[in-house]
Design an enzyme around this catalytic site. Structure first.
Site, PDB file in Angstrom:
ATOM      1  N   ASP A  98       0.776  -1.246   0.000  1.00  0.00           N
ATOM      2  CA  ASP A  98       0.000   0.000   0.000  1.00  0.00           C
ATOM      3  C   ASP A  98       0.800   1.285   0.000  1.00  0.00           C
ATOM      4  O   ASP A  98       0.270   2.347   0.314  1.00  0.00           O
ATOM      5  CB  ASP A  98      -0.894   0.001   1.243  1.00  0.00           C
ATOM      6  CG  ASP A  98      -0.094  -0.071   2.543  1.00  0.00           C
ATOM      7  OD1 ASP A  98       1.138   0.004   2.496  1.00  0.00           O
ATOM      8  OD2 ASP A  98      -0.725  -0.208   3.613  1.00  0.00           O
ATOM      9  N   GLU A 120      -0.119  -9.103  -1.404  1.00  0.00           N
ATOM     10  CA  GLU A 120      -0.872  -8.556  -0.258  1.00  0.00           C
ATOM     11  C   GLU A 120      -2.052  -7.715  -0.751  1.00  0.00           C
ATOM     12  O   GLU A 120      -2.260  -6.577  -0.338  1.00  0.00           O
ATOM     13  CB  GLU A 120       0.033  -7.744   0.672  1.00  0.00           C
ATOM     14  CG  GLU A 120      -0.547  -7.589   2.081  1.00  0.00           C
ATOM     15  CD  GLU A 120       0.283  -6.677   2.989  1.00  0.00           C
ATOM     16  OE1 GLU A 120       1.160  -7.202   3.701  1.00  0.00           O
ATOM     17  OE2 GLU A 120       0.042  -5.457   2.980  1.00  0.00           O
ATOM     18  N   GLU A 134      -2.577   5.165   2.453  1.00  0.00           N
ATOM     19  CA  GLU A 134      -2.438   3.749   2.093  1.00  0.00           C
ATOM     20  C   GLU A 134      -3.738   3.104   1.618  1.00  0.00           C
ATOM     21  O   GLU A 134      -3.722   2.260   0.716  1.00  0.00           O
ATOM     22  CB  GLU A 134      -1.866   2.956   3.286  1.00  0.00           C
ATOM     23  CG  GLU A 134      -0.396   3.245   3.573  1.00  0.00           C
ATOM     24  CD  GLU A 134      -0.179   4.481   4.437  1.00  0.00           C
ATOM     25  OE1 GLU A 134      -1.177   5.144   4.812  1.00  0.00           O
ATOM     26  OE2 GLU A 134       0.991   4.794   4.741  1.00  0.00           O
ATOM     27  N   HIS A 207       4.533   5.369  13.610  1.00  0.00           N
ATOM     28  CA  HIS A 207       5.059   6.168  12.491  1.00  0.00           C
ATOM     29  C   HIS A 207       3.997   6.707  11.541  1.00  0.00           C
ATOM     30  O   HIS A 207       4.293   7.513  10.676  1.00  0.00           O
ATOM     31  CB  HIS A 207       6.050   5.339  11.672  1.00  0.00           C
ATOM     32  CG  HIS A 207       5.391   4.256  10.856  1.00  0.00           C
ATOM     33  ND1 HIS A 207       4.848   4.489   9.607  1.00  0.00           N
ATOM     34  CD2 HIS A 207       5.161   2.958  11.102  1.00  0.00           C
ATOM     35  CE1 HIS A 207       4.336   3.371   9.140  1.00  0.00           C
ATOM     36  NE2 HIS A 207       4.504   2.423  10.025  1.00  0.00           N
ATOM     37  N   ARG A 209       1.493   8.410   9.099  1.00  0.00           N
ATOM     38  CA  ARG A 209       1.347   9.809   8.663  1.00  0.00           C
ATOM     39  C   ARG A 209       0.167  10.501   9.345  1.00  0.00           C
ATOM     40  O   ARG A 209       0.283  11.619   9.820  1.00  0.00           O
ATOM     41  CB  ARG A 209       1.127   9.778   7.146  1.00  0.00           C
ATOM     42  CG  ARG A 209       1.419  11.036   6.399  1.00  0.00           C
ATOM     43  CD  ARG A 209       1.396  10.720   4.911  1.00  0.00           C
ATOM     44  NE  ARG A 209       2.647  10.102   4.502  1.00  0.00           N
ATOM     45  CZ  ARG A 209       3.658  10.747   3.932  1.00  0.00           C
ATOM     46  NH1 ARG A 209       3.543  12.028   3.691  1.00  0.00           N
ATOM     47  NH2 ARG A 209       4.762  10.126   3.591  1.00  0.00           N
ATOM     48  N   HIS A 240      11.431   5.194  14.001  1.00  0.00           N
ATOM     49  CA  HIS A 240      11.457   5.426  12.553  1.00  0.00           C
ATOM     50  C   HIS A 240      12.378   6.610  12.273  1.00  0.00           C
ATOM     51  O   HIS A 240      12.487   7.525  13.084  1.00  0.00           O
ATOM     52  CB  HIS A 240      10.015   5.723  12.126  1.00  0.00           C
ATOM     53  CG  HIS A 240       9.793   5.739  10.654  1.00  0.00           C
ATOM     54  ND1 HIS A 240      10.268   6.737   9.846  1.00  0.00           N
ATOM     55  CD2 HIS A 240       9.123   4.893   9.837  1.00  0.00           C
ATOM     56  CE1 HIS A 240       9.916   6.508   8.600  1.00  0.00           C
ATOM     57  NE2 HIS A 240       9.216   5.384   8.556  1.00  0.00           N
TER      58      HIS A 240
HETATM   59  C1  UD1 Z   1       6.172   4.938   4.301  1.00  0.00           C
HETATM   60  C2  UD1 Z   1       4.834   4.511   3.689  1.00  0.00           C
HETATM   61  C3  UD1 Z   1       3.974   3.817   4.745  1.00  0.00           C
HETATM   62  C4  UD1 Z   1       4.733   2.694   5.435  1.00  0.00           C
HETATM   63  C5  UD1 Z   1       6.062   3.223   5.978  1.00  0.00           C
HETATM   64  C6  UD1 Z   1       6.844   2.064   6.539  1.00  0.00           C
HETATM   65  C7  UD1 Z   1       3.863   5.951   1.953  1.00  0.00           C
HETATM   66  C8  UD1 Z   1       3.014   7.118   1.659  1.00  0.00           C
HETATM   67  N1  UD1 Z   1       4.093   5.682   3.253  1.00  0.00           N
HETATM   68  O1  UD1 Z   1       5.872   5.945   5.252  1.00  0.00           O
HETATM   69  O2  UD1 Z   1       2.832   3.269   4.110  1.00  0.00           O
HETATM   70  O3  UD1 Z   1       3.960   2.228   6.510  1.00  0.00           O
HETATM   71  O4  UD1 Z   1       6.797   3.820   4.905  1.00  0.00           O
HETATM   72  O5  UD1 Z   1       7.875   2.495   7.375  1.00  0.00           O
HETATM   73  O6  UD1 Z   1       4.310   5.290   1.058  1.00  0.00           O
HETATM   74  N2  UD1 Z   1      13.587   8.414   6.332  1.00  0.00           N
HETATM   75  C9  UD1 Z   1      14.975   8.318   6.407  1.00  0.00           C
HETATM   76  N3  UD1 Z   1      15.564   7.100   6.132  1.00  0.00           N
HETATM   77  C10 UD1 Z   1      14.865   5.999   5.810  1.00  0.00           C
HETATM   78  C11 UD1 Z   1      13.453   6.100   5.755  1.00  0.00           C
HETATM   79  C12 UD1 Z   1      12.836   7.312   6.008  1.00  0.00           C
HETATM   80  O7  UD1 Z   1      15.648   9.286   6.698  1.00  0.00           O
HETATM   81  O8  UD1 Z   1      15.464   4.951   5.583  1.00  0.00           O
HETATM   82  C13 UD1 Z   1      12.938   9.701   6.644  1.00  0.00           C
HETATM   83  C14 UD1 Z   1      13.090  10.739   5.523  1.00  0.00           C
HETATM   84  O9  UD1 Z   1      13.287  11.985   6.120  1.00  0.00           O
HETATM   85  C15 UD1 Z   1      11.742  10.686   4.823  1.00  0.00           C
HETATM   86  C16 UD1 Z   1      10.812  10.403   5.992  1.00  0.00           C
HETATM   87  O10 UD1 Z   1      11.534   9.500   6.813  1.00  0.00           O
HETATM   88  O11 UD1 Z   1      11.446  11.903   4.142  1.00  0.00           O
HETATM   89  C17 UD1 Z   1       9.453   9.828   5.647  1.00  0.00           C
HETATM   90  O12 UD1 Z   1       9.556   8.705   4.783  1.00  0.00           O
HETATM   91  P1  UD1 Z   1       8.285   8.309   3.830  1.00  0.00           P
HETATM   92  O13 UD1 Z   1       8.638   7.087   3.041  1.00  0.00           O
HETATM   93  O14 UD1 Z   1       7.848   9.501   3.070  1.00  0.00           O
HETATM   94  O15 UD1 Z   1       7.142   8.033   4.851  1.00  0.00           O
HETATM   95  P2  UD1 Z   1       6.955   6.865   5.914  1.00  0.00           P
HETATM   96  O16 UD1 Z   1       6.252   7.477   7.074  1.00  0.00           O
HETATM   97  O17 UD1 Z   1       8.223   6.160   6.104  1.00  0.00           O
HETATM   98  N1  UDP Z   2      10.663  -3.629  11.788  1.00  0.00           N
HETATM   99  C1  UDP Z   2      12.062  -3.754  11.788  1.00  0.00           C
HETATM  100  N2  UDP Z   2      12.803  -2.959  12.617  1.00  0.00           N
HETATM  101  C2  UDP Z   2      12.246  -2.030  13.438  1.00  0.00           C
HETATM  102  C3  UDP Z   2      10.827  -1.887  13.419  1.00  0.00           C
HETATM  103  C4  UDP Z   2      10.076  -2.694  12.575  1.00  0.00           C
HETATM  104  O1  UDP Z   2      12.601  -4.589  11.078  1.00  0.00           O
HETATM  105  O2  UDP Z   2      12.987  -1.359  14.163  1.00  0.00           O
HETATM  106  C5  UDP Z   2       9.858  -4.479  10.883  1.00  0.00           C
HETATM  107  C6  UDP Z   2       8.653  -5.188  11.481  1.00  0.00           C
HETATM  108  O3  UDP Z   2       9.017  -6.464  11.976  1.00  0.00           O
HETATM  109  C7  UDP Z   2       7.719  -5.303  10.290  1.00  0.00           C
HETATM  110  C8  UDP Z   2       8.016  -4.075   9.485  1.00  0.00           C
HETATM  111  O4  UDP Z   2       9.299  -3.607   9.915  1.00  0.00           O
HETATM  112  O5  UDP Z   2       8.033  -6.427   9.485  1.00  0.00           O
HETATM  113  C9  UDP Z   2       6.973  -3.024   9.712  1.00  0.00           C
HETATM  114  O6  UDP Z   2       7.363  -1.831   9.123  1.00  0.00           O
HETATM  115  P1  UDP Z   2       6.679  -0.435   9.463  1.00  0.00           P
HETATM  116  O7  UDP Z   2       6.031  -0.504  10.791  1.00  0.00           O
HETATM  117  O8  UDP Z   2       7.724   0.600   9.207  1.00  0.00           O
HETATM  118  O9  UDP Z   2       5.604  -0.289   8.288  1.00  0.00           O
HETATM  119  P2  UDP Z   2       4.109  -0.821   8.090  1.00  0.00           P
HETATM  120  O10 UDP Z   2       4.099  -2.282   8.274  1.00  0.00           O
HETATM  121  O11 UDP Z   2       3.256  -0.074   9.065  1.00  0.00           O
HETATM  122  O12 UDP Z   2       3.790  -0.408   6.698  1.00  0.00           O
END
Ligand code: UD1
Ligand code: UDP
Length: 367
Positions: A98, A120, A134, A207, A209, A240
């Protein structure tokens, strides 16, 4: 026979955890020529997973920015993926779940007339604003998809009710469980276990949004109140990488010595921390799938869930984002043994860990 070309595209941590087992299964199969393209929507959190599963992508769009928006993610993926899809010309593109990576990739494939396989598929809240964006992404991908790999019968039913052809839907379980089967070890040890000692371990992640801002502050304040009252718990919160979330967490939890705010854990560590935990507080999607199989109670700090199977199994309880309600539920679960027993029975609503194999067999027969 000519090999079929499969391109697997993902970009965030949870997609990587659930797609790497499938990539490994596809790469083993001589009937497919498999390429992996990561969008790099996540950077460090994606690299952690690729390292653990030993997957090296052929393409990396490297789109992550620290101030990225839904606009920048979507447009940069569309623009950067087009030439790669044209060069590789896959018979099918496989996406997961998603995220904005999933949505933009499906749209790019659809524009180029390339088949889309959705892993999924069929999870729904039917509230287009929760989770945001999502739920929209999931519904939009289902309009474009040619193959739908639904984790459960319930997810299949959602798709049938929306008019998807039943021949396009395959119930396979969730590849999250495939990953979980490779990570959990009874002899696992981490130095933080010494800090936990004989106390009960509470794992926390947050985490989403739509929760950033006051909802997240509510969650954290509720947890802080419980920490003040219960002297036999320790909380670990791998935060996160999102700077917005770090700011709120640091503000609320400063000077609290029974909660550790740590960097995201590698998936092997995280799964084993879940396995050691007494209970889990989260707004994550993937953790709602992993916890039932480990028999760990989860208070889901969200207003909606697209994982009703875990609620039906008794492991998940949807508690919303109100401070008082989270506080009450958390205290009850810590002090009421009957309630705890009811929620801590292991079950397998998301399959037996063989989902990747099933998906590859389906593609062999039908692509
Ligand atoms: C994204 C997904 C969400 C998923 C989540 C899993 C969308 C809209 N959202 O949200 O569905 O649940 O990932 O974690 O697709 N950042 C880093 N390093 C990283 C990752 C993120 O610095 O490795 C920081 C960056 O500043 C980035 C911010 O996190 O701009 C947000 O990342 P983003 O992918 O936009 O949103 P998530 O909340 O991670
Ligand atoms: N996870 C991880 N390290 C962490 C936190 C979560 O490997 O410190 C794993 C967790 O086991 C799961 C996935 O990340 O498999 C979930 O990711 P997240 O919560 O970021 O996204 P969502 O599932 O809500 O999209």
């Amino acid at each position: 026979m000519k090999k079929k070309k499969v391109m697997v595209v993902f970009g965030t941590r949870p997609e990587a955890i659930k797609m790497c087992p499938l990539v490994k299964e596809l790469k083993k199969n001589i009937n497919f020529e498999t390429t992996v393209c990561v969008t790099g929507q996540h950077k460090e959190m994606l690299e952690q997973v690729l390292k653990v599963f030993d997957v090296t992508p052929e393409y990396d769009l490297q789109i992550m920015r620290h101030d990225q928006t839904l606009f920048s993610i979507t447009t940069s993926i569309l623009t950067k993926l087009k030439p790669i899809l044209e060069e590789v010309a896959p018979d099918i593109v496989l996406v997961h779940g998603d995220t904005s990576t999933t949505f933009a990739t499906s749209l790019a494939a659809f524009y180029l007339g390339i088949k889309v396989g959705h892993v999924e598929a069929g999870l729904r809240t039917y509230n287009i604003r929760s989770p945001f964006p999502e739920e929209f992404n999931r519904q939009a991908v289902s309009i474009m998809s040619d193959f739908n790999f639904a984790p459960t019968e319930n997810a299949k039913l959602n798709l049938i009710n929306e008019g998807k052809a039943s021949q396009s839907i395959f119930v396979t379980g969730n590849t999250a469980i495939d990953a979980l089967k490779t990570t959990i070890s009874t002899s696992y040890y981490h130095e933080l276990f010494d800090w936990i000692g004989d106390d009960r371990l509470i794992m926390l992640t947050a985490h989403r949004r739509e929760n950033q801002g006051s909802s997240m502050e509510n969650m954290f304040r509720a947890i802080k109140r419980v920490l003040k009252e219960q002297s036999d718990i320790k909380v670990i919160y791998p935060i996160h990488k999102n700077p917005q979330i770090r700011k709120i967490a640091n503000e609320v939890f400063q000077n609290d010595d029974r909660i550790k705010l740590i960097e995201p854990l590698e998936v092997i560590d995280f799964h084993n921390f879940l396995n050691k935990s007494y209970l889990i507080l989260t707004d994550s999607g993937g953790i709602q799938e992993e916890a039932p199989s480990l028999g760990k109670p989860v208070l889901v700090m969200r207003d909606t869930t697209e994982r009703p199977e875990g609620v039906a199994a008794g492991t998940l309880k949807l508690v919303g984002t109100n401070e008082e309600i989270i506080y009450q539920n958390f205290i009850k679960l810590l002090s009421d043994d009957n309630e705890y027993e009811k929620m801590s029975k292991a079950s397998n609503p998301y399959g037996d860990g063989e989902s990747s194999k099933k998906i590859v067999e389906i593609l062999e027969r039908n692509l």
